[in-house]
Scaffold this motif. Structure first.
Motif, PDB file in Angstrom:
ATOM      1  N   ARG A 255       0.784  -1.083   0.058  1.00  0.00           N
ATOM      2  CA  ARG A 255       0.135   0.216   0.056  1.00  0.00           C
ATOM      3  C   ARG A 255       0.824   1.397  -0.127  1.00  0.00           C
ATOM      4  O   ARG A 255       0.638   2.257  -0.812  1.00  0.00           O
ATOM      5  CB  ARG A 255      -1.037   0.119   1.071  1.00  0.00           C
ATOM      6  CG  ARG A 255      -1.834   1.326   1.254  1.00  0.00           C
ATOM      7  CD  ARG A 255      -2.891   1.016   2.296  1.00  0.00           C
ATOM      8  NE  ARG A 255      -3.843  -0.014   2.250  1.00  0.00           N
ATOM      9  CZ  ARG A 255      -4.846  -0.155   1.541  1.00  0.00           C
ATOM     10  NH1 ARG A 255      -5.173   0.911   0.841  1.00  0.00           N
ATOM     11  NH2 ARG A 255      -5.549  -1.185   1.407  1.00  0.00           N
ATOM     12  N   SER A 256       1.770   1.242   0.902  1.00  0.00           N
ATOM     13  CA  SER A 256       2.770   2.522   0.859  1.00  0.00           C
ATOM     14  C   SER A 256       3.460   2.661  -0.331  1.00  0.00           C
ATOM     15  O   SER A 256       3.737   3.641  -0.809  1.00  0.00           O
ATOM     16  CB  SER A 256       3.518   2.552   2.067  1.00  0.00           C
ATOM     17  OG  SER A 256       4.657   1.702   2.014  1.00  0.00           O
TER      18      SER A 256
ATOM     19  N   LYS B  23       1.256   4.214  -3.067  1.00  0.00           N
ATOM     20  CA  LYS B  23       0.980   5.451  -2.847  1.00  0.00           C
ATOM     21  C   LYS B  23       2.210   6.428  -3.308  1.00  0.00           C
ATOM     22  O   LYS B  23       2.215   7.316  -3.764  1.00  0.00           O
ATOM     23  CB  LYS B  23       0.598   5.900  -1.238  1.00  0.00           C
ATOM     24  CG  LYS B  23      -0.668   5.245  -1.218  1.00  0.00           C
ATOM     25  CD  LYS B  23      -1.382   5.604   0.413  1.00  0.00           C
ATOM     26  CE  LYS B  23      -2.459   5.199   0.686  1.00  0.00           C
ATOM     27  NZ  LYS B  23      -3.552   5.773  -0.195  1.00  0.00           N
ATOM     28  N   GLU B  24       3.408   5.903  -2.814  1.00  0.00           N
ATOM     29  CA  GLU B  24       4.536   6.630  -3.466  1.00  0.00           C
ATOM     30  C   GLU B  24       4.737   6.575  -4.608  1.00  0.00           C
ATOM     31  O   GLU B  24       5.198   7.427  -5.266  1.00  0.00           O
ATOM     32  CB  GLU B  24       5.783   5.970  -2.516  1.00  0.00           C
ATOM     33  CG  GLU B  24       5.945   6.540  -1.091  1.00  0.00           C
ATOM     34  CD  GLU B  24       6.151   8.261  -0.711  1.00  0.00           C
ATOM     35  OE1 GLU B  24       6.690   8.854  -1.951  1.00  0.00           O
ATOM     36  OE2 GLU B  24       5.697   8.522   0.161  1.00  0.00           O
TER      37      GLU B  24
ATOM     38  N   THR C  16       2.680   9.004  -6.338  1.00  0.00           N
ATOM     39  CA  THR C  16       3.198  10.496  -5.862  1.00  0.00           C
ATOM     40  C   THR C  16       4.324  10.912  -6.836  1.00  0.00           C
ATOM     41  O   THR C  16       4.350  11.948  -7.250  1.00  0.00           O
ATOM     42  CB  THR C  16       3.542  10.583  -4.454  1.00  0.00           C
ATOM     43  OG1 THR C  16       2.502  10.448  -3.685  1.00  0.00           O
ATOM     44  CG2 THR C  16       4.269  12.124  -4.206  1.00  0.00           C
TER      45      THR C  16
ATOM     46  N   GLU D 269      -3.895   5.363  -8.796  1.00  0.00           N
ATOM     47  CA  GLU D 269      -3.574   4.876  -7.861  1.00  0.00           C
ATOM     48  C   GLU D 269      -4.692   4.039  -7.098  1.00  0.00           C
ATOM     49  O   GLU D 269      -4.758   2.962  -6.642  1.00  0.00           O
ATOM     50  CB  GLU D 269      -3.405   5.976  -6.561  1.00  0.00           C
ATOM     51  CG  GLU D 269      -3.067   5.513  -5.021  1.00  0.00           C
ATOM     52  CD  GLU D 269      -3.277   6.627  -4.166  1.00  0.00           C
ATOM     53  OE1 GLU D 269      -2.870   6.414  -2.934  1.00  0.00           O
ATOM     54  OE2 GLU D 269      -3.464   7.866  -4.681  1.00  0.00           O
TER      55      GLU D 269
END
Length: 135
Positions: free
Chosen positions: A68-69, A72-73, A76, A83
């Motif tokens: 998940r992280s 998200k990164e 970005t 996403e």
């Protein structure tokens, strides 16, 4: 982060993505096709987020630990464009790993065929582009 190791992982991911796309081209005559595609999807998804993680670490972004992280990164950074669909794909991958329901499997198979495989293929291309840009 070692650039050669990143390229190795990227090549593994590209091969897995190609094999997934090959499996999606098989006509469905038996449940084993669903099972095979879903298994290839699970493997390919795992490689995809690990490639994203390694790429982000290569560029200096080190606070990515989970799928998940990482997603998200990657969003970005601009490595992926959607996403929401990537997070949906992660949820589908988790569903396929923990329980088996034939109707759910067919639903996820349809999403693999219509959306997920395209996102995975696009990631391969984008990481290759970015690696060339960074060289």
């Amino acid at each position: 982060m070692n650039k050669e190791r990143l390229y190795e992982k990227l090549n593994d991911f590209k091969r897995a993505s190609a094999r997934l796309n090959d499996a999606l081209g098989i006509q469905i005559d038996d449940d084993i096709v669903y099972d095979g595609v879903i298994q290839r999807f699970e493997f390919t998804f795992e490689l995809s987020w690990k490639v994203m993680k390694m790429f982000l670490e290569y560029t200096g972004i080190t606070d990515v630990k989970s799928p998940r992280s990482t997603i998200k990164e990657a969003f970005t950074y601009g490595l992926i464009e959607d996403e929401e669909h990537w997070l949906d794909m992660m949820i589908d991958r988790n569903k396929t790993s923990h329980l088996y329901d034939e109707d759910q499997a067919k639903l996820i198979y349809g999403k693999i065929k219509t959306h997920h495989s395209e996102l995975l293929s696009s990631l391969c291309e984008k990481v290759e582009e970015e690696m060339k840009r960074l060289d």
